[in-house]
Design an enzyme around this catalytic site. Sequence first.
Site, PDB file in Angstrom:
ATOM      1  N   TYR A   1       4.032   3.965  14.663  1.00  0.00           N
ATOM      2  CA  TYR A   1       4.870   3.299  13.651  1.00  0.00           C
ATOM      3  C   TYR A   1       4.959   1.796  13.928  1.00  0.00           C
ATOM      4  CZ  TYR A   1       9.016   2.484  10.696  1.00  0.00           C
ATOM      5  OH  TYR A   1       9.903   2.014   9.754  1.00  0.00           O
TER       6      TYR A   1
ATOM      7  N   LYS B   1       3.679  -1.370  11.651  1.00  0.00           N
ATOM      8  CA  LYS B   1       4.607  -2.383  11.122  1.00  0.00           C
ATOM      9  C   LYS B   1       4.258  -3.780  11.642  1.00  0.00           C
ATOM     10  CE  LYS B   1       7.040   0.356   8.543  1.00  0.00           C
ATOM     11  NZ  LYS B   1       7.033   0.198   7.077  1.00  0.00           N
TER      12      LYS B   1
HETATM   13  P1  NAP Z   1      12.640   7.235   3.219  1.00  0.00           P
HETATM   14  O1  NAP Z   1      14.023   7.406   2.727  1.00  0.00           O
HETATM   15  O2  NAP Z   1      12.037   8.266   4.106  1.00  0.00           O
HETATM   16  O3  NAP Z   1      11.691   6.994   1.957  1.00  0.00           O
HETATM   17  C1  NAP Z   1      10.307   6.824   2.130  1.00  0.00           C
HETATM   18  C2  NAP Z   1       9.660   6.647   0.771  1.00  0.00           C
HETATM   19  O4  NAP Z   1       8.244   6.501   0.959  1.00  0.00           O
HETATM   20  C3  NAP Z   1       9.874   7.825  -0.156  1.00  0.00           C
HETATM   21  O5  NAP Z   1      10.054   7.372  -1.461  1.00  0.00           O
HETATM   22  C4  NAP Z   1       8.563   8.586  -0.035  1.00  0.00           C
HETATM   23  O6  NAP Z   1       8.328   9.321  -1.225  1.00  0.00           O
HETATM   24  C5  NAP Z   1       7.573   7.459   0.132  1.00  0.00           C
HETATM   25  N1  NAP Z   1       6.330   7.871   0.773  1.00  0.00           N
HETATM   26  C6  NAP Z   1       6.148   8.448   1.980  1.00  0.00           C
HETATM   27  N2  NAP Z   1       4.857   8.715   2.186  1.00  0.00           N
HETATM   28  C7  NAP Z   1       4.195   8.305   1.083  1.00  0.00           C
HETATM   29  C8  NAP Z   1       2.834   8.313   0.691  1.00  0.00           C
HETATM   30  N3  NAP Z   1       1.856   8.813   1.478  1.00  0.00           N
HETATM   31  N4  NAP Z   1       2.515   7.802  -0.518  1.00  0.00           N
HETATM   32  C9  NAP Z   1       3.465   7.313  -1.330  1.00  0.00           C
HETATM   33  N5  NAP Z   1       4.766   7.262  -1.016  1.00  0.00           N
HETATM   34  C10 NAP Z   1       5.124   7.762   0.179  1.00  0.00           C
HETATM   35  O7  NAP Z   1      12.502   5.863   4.041  1.00  0.00           O
HETATM   36  P2  NAP Z   1      13.282   4.474   3.935  1.00  0.00           P
HETATM   37  O8  NAP Z   1      14.202   4.434   5.077  1.00  0.00           O
HETATM   38  O9  NAP Z   1      13.765   4.234   2.566  1.00  0.00           O
HETATM   39  O10 NAP Z   1      12.081   3.486   4.299  1.00  0.00           O
HETATM   40  C11 NAP Z   1      11.412   2.685   3.342  1.00  0.00           C
HETATM   41  C12 NAP Z   1      10.540   1.697   4.090  1.00  0.00           C
HETATM   42  O11 NAP Z   1      11.358   0.903   4.942  1.00  0.00           O
HETATM   43  C13 NAP Z   1       9.498   2.353   4.984  1.00  0.00           C
HETATM   44  O12 NAP Z   1       8.308   1.605   4.962  1.00  0.00           O
HETATM   45  C14 NAP Z   1      10.143   2.267   6.354  1.00  0.00           C
HETATM   46  O13 NAP Z   1       9.175   2.280   7.372  1.00  0.00           O
HETATM   47  C15 NAP Z   1      10.853   0.942   6.247  1.00  0.00           C
HETATM   48  N6  NAP Z   1      11.935   0.785   7.214  1.00  0.00           N
HETATM   49  C16 NAP Z   1      12.999   1.637   7.214  1.00  0.00           C
HETATM   50  C17 NAP Z   1      14.001   1.466   8.160  1.00  0.00           C
HETATM   51  C18 NAP Z   1      15.191   2.359   8.228  1.00  0.00           C
HETATM   52  O14 NAP Z   1      15.977   2.205   9.192  1.00  0.00           O
HETATM   53  N7  NAP Z   1      15.425   3.266   7.299  1.00  0.00           N
HETATM   54  C19 NAP Z   1      13.915   0.413   9.081  1.00  0.00           C
HETATM   55  C20 NAP Z   1      12.822  -0.419   9.054  1.00  0.00           C
HETATM   56  C21 NAP Z   1      11.837  -0.238   8.109  1.00  0.00           C
HETATM   57  P3  NAP Z   1       7.487  10.693  -1.300  1.00  0.00           P
HETATM   58  O15 NAP Z   1       7.838  11.481  -0.070  1.00  0.00           O
HETATM   59  O16 NAP Z   1       7.938  11.300  -2.574  1.00  0.00           O
HETATM   60  O17 NAP Z   1       6.061  10.284  -1.350  1.00  0.00           O
END
Ligand code: NAP
Length: 246
Positions: free
Chosen positions: A154, A158
């Site tokens: 991961y 990133k």
């Molecule tokens: P989340 O709630 O798990 O949502 C992830 C989203 O990505 C979902 O809409 C999922 O939809 C989609 N996704 C996953 N695999 C996919 C694929 N192969 N093709 C298309 N869509 C896909 O995560 P989140 O926390 O909102 O995170 C969003 C972004 O922010 C990510 O890139 C994550 O790494 C980043 N981020 C999050 C955090 C945190 O603390 N939450 C911190 C730093 C960065 P489907 O499953 O329907 O495809």
Amino acid sequence: MLLTDKVAIVTGASRGIGRETALALAAQGADLVVSARSLEPLQLLVKEIEALGCRAIAVSADAAASEDADKLIAAASEAFGRVDILVNNAGITRDGLLLRMKDADWDAVLDTNLKGAFLLTRAAAKLMSKQRSGRIINISSVVGEMGNPGQANYCASKAGLIGLTKSVARELAKRSVTVNAITPGFIETDMTKELPEKARQELVTQIPLGRLGQAEDIAQAVVFLASDHAGYITGQVLGVNGGMYM
Ligand code: NAP
């Protein structure tokens, strides 16, 4: 309204940060192409966006699939005739310590989080270059800057996004396309909900602002970078992490 008549694509919009970002962009007047693998939550989101007075379409696409990137850009182009804002937000985790990490877990995370952003950026850049305007915003992570045990795949994805951001920013600047990354800290979404309460409390002690982040915190940073106010900002990494990394 900061984004009237703009067309935005948000990947990973079915829940969490992506969903909140799509709604925040629509609240500023943007029309939306919302994408993820699962169509049903996207269709509900389209209704919410339409209720805000904007147009929206839902496109099911796998970020890791090359043909889906072209399909997504073609759908946006057909529906709205242009793409002004691309938010590469789709992302997954497959955590494990290095010595136990399986090749498949490495590949799945790199393919979705990094190659997915590359594929879509390449496809969108063709349109944006012709338009001579555009905003590309990559959702990286604070751990791409800091590292994190158990997340070699991961963190590499990133950190890679930051390199992609800076290189593409340099390539597309002459076409007035800006490319920036946001590095969220610990944001309360499905991705982080499994963290045990004790670990959560310990984490909060490491965050100077004294709380975990909300999806809205990231969504508003995206709105800013997408807006005309950010026209002279490119190749930058905006930390939205409550101060946990400075
Ligand atoms: P989340 O709630 O798990 O949502 C992830 C989203 O990505 C979902 O809409 C999922 O939809 C989609 N996704 C996953 N695999 C996919 C694929 N192969 N093709 C298309 N869509 C896909 O995560 P989140 O926390 O909102 O995170 C969003 C972004 O922010 C990510 O890139 C994550 O790494 C980043 N981020 C999050 C955090 C945190 O603390 N939450 C911190 C730093 C960065 P489907 O499953 O329907 O495809």
